[in-house]
Scaffold this motif. Structure first.
Motif, mmCIF file in Angstrom:
data_model
loop_
_atom_site.group_PDB
_atom_site.id
_atom_site.type_symbol
_atom_site.label_atom_id
_atom_site.label_comp_id
_atom_site.label_asym_id
_atom_site.label_seq_id
_atom_site.Cartn_x
_atom_site.Cartn_y
_atom_site.Cartn_z
ATOM 1 N N GLY A 65 -33.259 35.612 8.132
ATOM 2 C CA GLY A 65 -32.898 36.802 7.823
ATOM 3 C C GLY A 65 -32.826 37.162 6.322
ATOM 4 N N TYR A 66 -33.178 37.913 6.125
ATOM 5 C CA TYR A 66 -32.610 39.278 4.450
ATOM 6 C C TYR A 66 -31.566 39.974 4.752
ATOM 7 C CZ TYR A 66 -35.542 42.337 6.676
ATOM 8 O OH TYR A 66 -36.477 43.755 7.718
ATOM 9 N N TYR A 67 -30.874 39.280 3.491
ATOM 10 C CA TYR A 67 -29.557 40.810 3.232
ATOM 11 C C TYR A 67 -29.772 41.737 2.966
ATOM 12 C CZ TYR A 67 -27.016 36.712 5.414
ATOM 13 O OH TYR A 67 -26.771 36.427 6.281
ATOM 14 N N LEU A 68 -29.288 43.270 2.478
ATOM 15 C CA LEU A 68 -29.438 44.374 1.870
ATOM 16 C C LEU A 68 -28.922 44.072 0.504
ATOM 17 C CD1 LEU A 68 -29.631 46.849 1.777
ATOM 18 C CD2 LEU A 68 -27.061 47.213 2.049
ATOM 19 N N ARG A 69 -28.389 43.445 0.372
ATOM 20 C CA ARG A 69 -27.627 43.535 -1.377
ATOM 21 C C ARG A 69 -28.948 42.755 -2.144
ATOM 22 N NH1 ARG A 69 -22.582 40.082 -4.257
ATOM 23 N NH2 ARG A 69 -23.767 40.426 -6.334
ATOM 24 N N ASP A 70 -29.415 41.815 -1.615
ATOM 25 C CA ASP A 70 -30.528 40.801 -1.897
ATOM 26 C C ASP A 70 -31.902 41.175 -2.416
ATOM 27 O OD1 ASP A 70 -29.406 37.582 -2.198
ATOM 28 O OD2 ASP A 70 -28.669 38.947 -0.931
ATOM 29 N N PHE A 71 -32.005 42.271 -1.312
ATOM 30 C CA PHE A 71 -33.563 42.351 -1.199
ATOM 31 C C PHE A 71 -33.459 43.951 -2.360
ATOM 32 C CE2 PHE A 71 -35.162 46.876 0.354
ATOM 33 C CZ PHE A 71 -36.407 47.357 0.334
ATOM 34 N N CYS A 72 -32.094 44.320 -2.459
ATOM 35 C CA CYS A 72 -32.109 45.539 -3.851
ATOM 36 C C CYS A 72 -32.149 45.013 -4.731
ATOM 37 C CB CYS A 72 -31.048 46.497 -3.042
ATOM 38 S SG CYS A 72 -30.636 47.531 -1.597
ATOM 39 N N HIS A 73 -32.093 43.892 -5.417
ATOM 40 C CA HIS A 73 -32.206 43.339 -6.458
ATOM 41 C C HIS A 73 -33.689 42.268 -6.645
ATOM 42 C CE1 HIS A 73 -29.819 40.744 -9.947
ATOM 43 N NE2 HIS A 73 -30.607 41.856 -10.117
ATOM 44 N N GLN A 74 -34.180 42.228 -5.362
ATOM 45 C CA GLN A 74 -35.220 41.431 -5.250
ATOM 46 C C GLN A 74 -36.676 42.561 -5.063
ATOM 47 O OE1 GLN A 74 -34.032 37.410 -2.812
ATOM 48 N NE2 GLN A 74 -35.208 38.443 -3.074
ATOM 49 N N ALA A 75 -36.526 43.850 -4.855
ATOM 50 C CA ALA A 75 -37.684 44.474 -5.193
ATOM 51 C C ALA A 75 -38.628 44.971 -5.938
ATOM 52 C CB ALA A 75 -37.340 46.000 -4.341
ATOM 53 N N MET A 90 -39.886 45.827 4.821
ATOM 54 C CA MET A 90 -37.979 45.959 4.837
ATOM 55 C C MET A 90 -36.936 47.447 4.487
ATOM 56 S SD MET A 90 -38.563 42.054 2.535
ATOM 57 C CE MET A 90 -37.213 41.463 2.416
ATOM 58 N N LEU A 91 -37.551 48.417 3.139
ATOM 59 C CA LEU A 91 -36.973 49.477 3.630
ATOM 60 C C LEU A 91 -36.656 50.133 4.186
ATOM 61 C CD1 LEU A 91 -35.685 51.561 1.316
ATOM 62 C CD2 LEU A 91 -38.769 52.668 1.358
ATOM 63 N N VAL A 136 -30.313 53.356 -2.342
ATOM 64 C CA VAL A 136 -30.595 54.463 -2.196
ATOM 65 C C VAL A 136 -31.149 54.910 -3.691
ATOM 66 C CG1 VAL A 136 -29.822 57.190 -2.839
ATOM 67 C CG2 VAL A 136 -28.611 55.851 -1.389
ATOM 68 N N GLU A 137 -30.283 53.371 -4.621
ATOM 69 C CA GLU A 137 -31.349 53.302 -5.785
ATOM 70 C C GLU A 137 -33.139 52.887 -5.167
ATOM 71 O OE1 GLU A 137 -30.744 50.668 -10.262
ATOM 72 O OE2 GLU A 137 -29.161 51.334 -8.779
ATOM 73 N N THR A 138 -33.270 51.835 -4.892
ATOM 74 C CA THR A 138 -34.157 50.705 -4.810
ATOM 75 C C THR A 138 -34.973 51.970 -4.072
ATOM 76 O OG1 THR A 138 -32.466 49.328 -4.194
ATOM 77 C CG2 THR A 138 -34.970 49.122 -3.522
ATOM 78 N N MET A 139 -34.996 52.701 -3.436
ATOM 79 C CA MET A 139 -35.814 53.675 -2.056
ATOM 80 C C MET A 139 -36.312 54.575 -3.897
ATOM 81 S SD MET A 139 -34.835 56.494 0.403
ATOM 82 C CE MET A 139 -33.947 55.376 1.828
ATOM 83 N N GLN A 140 -35.974 55.166 -4.810
ATOM 84 C CA GLN A 140 -36.539 55.858 -5.713
ATOM 85 C C GLN A 140 -37.499 55.195 -6.737
ATOM 86 O OE1 GLN A 140 -37.606 58.145 -7.077
ATOM 87 N NE2 GLN A 140 -36.320 58.273 -9.414
ATOM 88 N N SER A 141 -36.389 54.283 -7.164
ATOM 89 C CA SER A 141 -37.262 52.406 -7.879
ATOM 90 C C SER A 141 -39.061 52.972 -7.045
ATOM 91 C CB SER A 141 -36.629 51.880 -8.093
ATOM 92 O OG SER A 141 -35.155 51.913 -9.360
ATOM 93 N N LEU A 142 -38.427 52.193 -6.595
ATOM 94 C CA LEU A 142 -39.966 51.629 -5.410
ATOM 95 C C LEU A 142 -41.237 53.172 -5.799
ATOM 96 C CD1 LEU A 142 -38.879 48.989 -2.440
ATOM 97 C CD2 LEU A 142 -40.210 48.546 -4.974
ATOM 98 N N HIS A 143 -40.031 54.004 -5.273
ATOM 99 C CA HIS A 143 -41.159 55.249 -5.323
ATOM 100 C C HIS A 143 -41.557 55.043 -6.282
ATOM 101 C CE1 HIS A 143 -42.319 59.471 -4.920
ATOM 102 N NE2 HIS A 143 -41.403 59.826 -5.505
ATOM 103 N N PHE A 362 -37.257 36.416 -7.892
ATOM 104 C CA PHE A 362 -38.234 37.141 -7.899
ATOM 105 C C PHE A 362 -37.570 38.532 -9.378
ATOM 106 C CE2 PHE A 362 -38.968 36.264 -3.586
ATOM 107 C CZ PHE A 362 -39.466 37.526 -3.466
ATOM 108 N N THR A 363 -36.125 37.872 -9.293
ATOM 109 C CA THR A 363 -35.387 38.958 -10.484
ATOM 110 C C THR A 363 -36.795 38.099 -11.471
ATOM 111 O OG1 THR A 363 -33.667 37.536 -10.818
ATOM 112 C CG2 THR A 363 -33.254 39.332 -9.414
ATOM 113 N N LEU A 364 -36.471 36.884 -12.026
ATOM 114 C CA LEU A 364 -37.006 36.632 -13.352
ATOM 115 C C LEU A 364 -38.633 37.180 -13.581
ATOM 116 C CD1 LEU A 364 -35.624 32.417 -13.292
ATOM 117 C CD2 LEU A 364 -35.186 34.667 -15.190
#
Length: 495
Positions: A65-75, A90-91, A136-143, A362-364
């Motif tokens: 599976g995938y984790y909330l914290r990691d998804f937010c940092h990898q998105a 995933m969002l 919330v931050e990830t949602m707006q950033s991807l937007h 992903f972060t790199l």
């Protein structure tokens, strides 16, 4: 699968980027594939099977599976790799999983079933406060990258997370900051550090993430016609509270920065990893006279063997931290340190080598492109701002097919000039700005008052001088039309 490519005069940067792209893409989970559920170190075969949804690994490789914290940092890295469908799914899966204000901590690759190892026998799920706000931050950033309108559920979650959810978790010490006292992660903890000493009731990463989420929720609401329920001034109240109590007297240079509070009301001022570096990462320490010393302290403690986090994934925040303050040399040095650890054994034996942890690659990717080029996307308003920061030893960077809006953009820069190509279907306003080293900037929040250097038509390219670029309070020199294909100044154009 499409996505960004990169050329540079730095072999070290190119090698790092190409490894990161190849490794990140190896973590993609195909839509419609069939696989087991609830695989973990205790159940290597899992239980049953299900049809997987389009997604990617975000968390341990030996879990299904995938984790909330990691998804937010990898998105953002995933966005640059062309994984918009995966990000969107995933969002949506995390928003759909919300229960009593808390999204699921981890979901199986089917996108609906919580990962069993993170669910207690009585049905309680792991709950860590910063992740609620980072979603919330990830949602707006991807937007801001895609321009896709947020759904009604997205808007409702974002506004509730920084209003009703906070109010529901601000009972024992009412001050507008969400609390979580544990004692276990299934009871709810205030920090990503699951076992700090002393135990946190309010944590630096919690308040930092809440502050950023409040700003991002306000931006998301502003982009949504008719959106209601987002009171004004919330972020400023958090910032003022932090400066007056968490950071104590800003004029007192000997006063230690507070990283968290116990339930009894005692401050913790020691080294607490995320609880220490999230306040500057999220902008809460912007303007604090102790900020330079705090950044130096974080850098030194993360380099020292006695105090450095053992898990490489914790270190992946360090480049982001220094990019946000325009410290290109220190950000790139951290990227190289993380890359150099890719063959080191991860402290969790089942993970294998450090480089196999998905957050690393992903972060790199995001840091190589969005970090160095200083991309500040605003697809909903058809704008792009660029604040490039080339580290020493990197003479130019040329990034092409960067997914943006309904198409892509090309950005290249050297020490003298920025070149930009619009590969979307709509005209884009381009701004090239110079941000001072040490000046905080969240690239996914509005920055009004900067005049456009050019309006670039679809398929067109422009070049903007960096030599006379003004600070963020002004614009760069007027743009000139450039060849249709974007290439770094002084380099041979591609064929």
């Amino acid at each position: 699968m499409s996505g960004v490519s990169l050329r540079s005069g730095s072999r070290a940067l190119v090698d790092l980027f190409e490894w990161a792209v190849d490794t990140a893409r190896s973590h993609v989970v195909a839509d419609g594939a069939t696989g087991p559920l609830d695989v973990d170190e205790r159940h290597p075969d899992g239980h049953g099977s299900a049809r997987y949804a389009a997604s990617y690994r975000a968390g341990y490789g030996h879990r299904s599976g995938y984790y909330l914290r990691d998804f937010c940092h990898q998105a953002i890295g995933a966005q640059l790799l062309g994984l918009q469908r995966e990000n969107s799914g995933m969002l949506a899966s995390f928003v759909a999983s919300v229960r009593d204000g808390w999204p699921a901590w981890a979901l199986n690759f089917d996108g609906t079933t919580p990962l069993a190892i993170d669910v207690a026998a009585d049905g309680r799920r792991v709950r860590e406060l910063p992740a609620v706000f980072e979603l919330v931050e990830t949602m707006q950033s991807l937007h801001r990258w895609t321009g896709a309108a947020p759904t009604a559920d997205d808007r409702a979650f974002a506004v509730h997370a920084v209003t009703g959810f906070v109010a529901a978790h601000d009972a024992e010490r009412p001050n507008g900051i969400a609390e979580a006292g544990g004692p276990t992660i299934f009871d709810g903890v205030a920090s990503y550090d699951e076992s700090p000493d002393p135990p946190f009731f309010e944590a630096g990463d919690g308040i930092g993430a809440q502050y950023a989420a409040t700003r991002h929720a306000a931006a998301l609401a502003a982009d949504s016609a008719g959106a209601v329920g987002m009171p004004g001034g919330l972020a400023e109240r958090i910032r003022r509270l932090y400066r007056e109590s968490w950071s104590r007297d800003p004029a007192d240079r000997d006063d230690a920065v507070v990283s968290g509070w116990t339930r009894e009301g005692s401050p913790a001022t020691g080294w607490h990893r995320e609880a220490t570096w999230f306040p500057p990462l999220k902008g809460l320490m912007a303007g604090d006279p102790r900020l330079p010393a705090e950044l130096d302290r974080i850098d030194a403690l993360c380099r020292a063997s006695a105090t450095a986090p053992r898990n490489v994934e914790a270190l992946t925040y360090l480049p982001d931290l220094f990019w946000r303050y325009g410290d290109a040399d220190r950000a790139f040095a951290w990227m190289q340190r993380i890359f150099a650890r890719r063959e080191h054994p991860h402290p969790v034996a089942g993970q294998g080598a450090d480089g196999t942890y998905p957050e690393v690659s992903f972060t790199l990717v995001a840091q190589c492109v969005a970090g160095i080029l200083g991309i500040e996307p605003d697809a909903p308003r058809r704008r792009v701002a660029l604040a490039p920061r080339l580290p020493r030893g990197v003479p130019f960077v040329d990034a092409r097919d960067i997914p943006f809006g309904d198409g892509g953009i090309d950005v290249a820069c050297d020490r003298d000039e920025v070149r930009f190509r619009n590969g979307t279907s709509v005209p884009l306003e381009l701004r090239v700005v110079r941000r001072r080293r040490g000046q905080f900037r969240d690239p996914h929040l509005p920055d009004e008052g900067i005049a456009a250097d050019a309006v670039v038509a679809p398929g067109e390219s422009v070049a903007v001088s960096r030599v006379r670029a003004r600070s963020s309070s002004g614009s760069a020199v007027p743009a000139r039309r450039a060849p249709r294909r974007c290439a770094p100044a002084g380099s041979a154009p591609s064929t």
